[in-house]
Every structure is written in C-alpha cells, then in structure tokens.
Enzyme design. Sequence first.
Site, PDB file in Angstrom:
ATOM      1  N   GLY A 210       1.273  25.064 -71.833  1.00  0.00           N
ATOM      2  CA  GLY A 210       2.661  25.080 -72.261  1.00  0.00           C
ATOM      3  C   GLY A 210       3.549  26.037 -71.503  1.00  0.00           C
ATOM      4  O   GLY A 210       4.743  26.134 -71.801  1.00  0.00           O
ATOM      5  N   ASP A 211       3.012  26.752 -70.527  1.00  0.00           N
ATOM      6  CA  ASP A 211       3.815  27.679 -69.728  1.00  0.00           C
ATOM      7  C   ASP A 211       3.361  27.554 -68.275  1.00  0.00           C
ATOM      8  O   ASP A 211       2.864  26.507 -67.883  1.00  0.00           O
ATOM      9  CB  ASP A 211       3.683  29.111 -70.265  1.00  0.00           C
ATOM     10  N   GLY A 233       3.060  21.740 -67.972  1.00  0.00           N
ATOM     11  CA  GLY A 233       3.192  23.177 -67.755  1.00  0.00           C
ATOM     12  C   GLY A 233       4.497  23.476 -67.063  1.00  0.00           C
ATOM     13  O   GLY A 233       5.336  22.593 -66.871  1.00  0.00           O
ATOM     14  N   HIS A 234       4.666  24.733 -66.675  1.00  0.00           N
ATOM     15  CA  HIS A 234       5.907  25.171 -66.024  1.00  0.00           C
ATOM     16  C   HIS A 234       5.731  25.364 -64.526  1.00  0.00           C
ATOM     17  O   HIS A 234       6.575  25.974 -63.878  1.00  0.00           O
ATOM     18  CB  HIS A 234       6.409  26.465 -66.660  1.00  0.00           C
ATOM     19  N   GLY A 235       4.614  24.866 -63.971  1.00  0.00           N
ATOM     20  CA  GLY A 235       4.429  24.933 -62.532  1.00  0.00           C
ATOM     21  C   GLY A 235       3.643  26.146 -62.084  1.00  0.00           C
ATOM     22  O   GLY A 235       2.987  26.830 -62.872  1.00  0.00           O
TER      23      GLY A 235
END
Length: 397
Positions: A210-211, A233-235
């Site tokens: 999730g991040d 995700g955030h990469g």
Amino acid sequence: MGVHFGVSTFFVFCLLALSANAREFKITARPGSDITGELSKLFKEACQCVDKSTVLIPKGEFKLGEIEMMGPCKAPIRIALQGTVKADGNVNGKDYWVAFRRITNFRLNGGGVFDGEGNAAWRANNCHKMSLTQCKRLPISIRFDYITDGKVRDITSLDSKNFHINVIGAKNMTFEDIKIIAPDESPNTDGIHVGRSEGIKIINTDIKTGDDCISVGDGMKNLLVERVSCGPGHGISIGSLGLYGHEEDVIGVKVVNCTLRNTDNGVRIKTWPSAACATTAAGIYFENIILQNVSNPILIDQEYCPWNRCNKKKPSSIKLLDIKFKHIRGTSGNKDAVKLLCSKGFPCKNVEIGDIDITYHGKDGPPTFQCSNVSPKLVGKQNPKACTGPVTKPPGQ
C-alpha cells in the site's frame, strides 16, 4: 533447561550438539502455540556456538510476540523459517515485531511467512491526520539493524502493520526471492526501506503493498535493485529526503530491469521543500523499466509536501545530480508521463533522459513532459517530446 544460561553452559550445549553431528536448534512447540520464549532461548544458544548453526522453525502456524535477536554471534548463524509465524493485534508495544541486530554472517531463509496481522492495526493509523511527531507509530514487521554479510532469501512478509522490512546500518546484505503482500489501501506499508547502509542488493523480488515498494532513505550508498516487480504500491522511491536535520548523502543507486504495474508512481525522487538539512543525492540510475498503467511514471519531486506539512515557498536544499533515466517504456495512468520538478534554490544537475517511450490513451490529451529548474541531456528518442528549455514551468505555476 531454563531460559537463562551462563556462557559456559551455552558452550557445553553447543559442543554436545556438534559431537552428535547436529548443529540445528529446532522449535519443538506444537503448531498454534506461542514460540516467543523458545525462539529467544534457542537463538541465544545458537549464537554462542563456535561453528555454524541453524535455528529451525518447522512447518506449521505459530504465534510470535515481539522479539529481538541480538548479536554479535561467535560464528555464522541461520534462521530457517519453514512455517508461518503470526503477530498479534497489539499496536501499543515496541516499534518493531521481529528485530535482527548486530549479527555478522547471517542468513534467513526457508520458504516461510511472517504474518503481521495488520488488518485491524491499519484502522489505528492516524498519521495522515496529524504531524509526524504526534502520530502513532505502528510496529515494523521485520527490522535488520547493523547486519554485516547477510542474505535473506525465499521468505514472505504478509500484511505488515507498518513497513514490512526496514534495513539500517547494514553492510553487504542481499535480499533475493522475497514476496511482500498487503492490500493497496494499507497505509505506510512500505515493502523494503533501506537507509544508512552500504552494499545492499534487492533481487528477483515481488512486492504488492500500500505504499512504496522500495523506499531509499538518507545515508544509502551502493544500492542495486534488479528484477523487482512492483504493484500495487507507490513505486520505487528515493526519499523522501530533507525532513530531518543531520541527514546523510545518498550515493550510488541503480534500479534496473524492473516492472511496475498499476502503481501510483513509477521511479521517483522526492525531497521536502523547506528541508531541515542540505545533503546530496547523486549517482542515481534507472534503466530498462517496464510500465503498465503507472501514474507519474518518471518523477523528480522537490516540492514533496504531503498533507501540507511544510513551507512550499522555501525551495528544497537537497542537491540532486548525476541522474539517468534510460530505456523506460510502457503506459501511463495519467497524462503527466514525465515530471522533473527540481528546486529553485538548487536546480538539478547532469540529468540524462534516454530512449523514453511512454504512451497515454486518456481523453484529456497526449502525455506530457514537464520540467522545472533543470535542463536535461537528451539521448536517443523521447515520447512524449522532452522539454528543451533550461527552466520551464508546468501550466498554472
């Protein structure tokens, strides 16, 4: 035997194990039981061995409370996790669940699972509502602090309450064939966070969280990320940098042959405006990256300020130089395919863009390439068409 032993007792126990040609210390508790005390005891015994040793957690599901496994150990040591260890729902304890600290020649493998039981804890995460100094810090699932010559292979981290894996102060450490799993709505569940370390490799790893799939903190030197699959995700992110005083330089980060799918960002560097320090991030190299529906595929963001916690009028004092984005291709989830938003106070230096092919099929127009306070060196082809001026501003700024 009781939990407390003198050094001589540990030594005798280890010699007996070696004389029987058995250097293995095995959990004997029944599945379903709490193994915290037994694992702590066995690790201490194995750590005193003068030859290689293995602590085995067999197949089955076990409960595990907060535990710290602390070196230095007298010889190489291996933790073989074959089963599943499950955390409880406690969010009021320490800032970690499992911690490995100050160990040289360390191995963790076995195909097992660390289940952080994060689902209930995520609802207690309130960091998006208050300052970073006030928010409740949930426990990191697995910490590796000051590990030298370590290898972690073939394990799974599931549903962490906070970061899945945190690495600090490590030297010559490899993560390979790791699986990290949490839903995309789980807050602050960074897959692998590394910082203040040297010579780290993250290879052939699958991260769904999730991040940030991988986040790089200050003081990181010589990091290789290769064959990593990220999404959701955030990469893959360098930073954020500049939030705290006394941060150290980031030098030598190589991200190659990676795939990002349905992520909020692709490959990015983020620094805070009104930064509390004046450090440098240099020698950052992204090459052969495949994108599938990735928002913000290529991003330098020196105006990173989530939840308006900073003064955006004061430019970031973090210096970015010697950065390359090469052979990056695929599809963007929005029209902002490339954004190089560098600091007014310290414009980015020696940024190279080579052979970029990013498409976008939304109704709001073709993909864009934005620049601010940077004059990138262009090599090969660029799609979308690259910015060419030394300082250009996105519309509306």
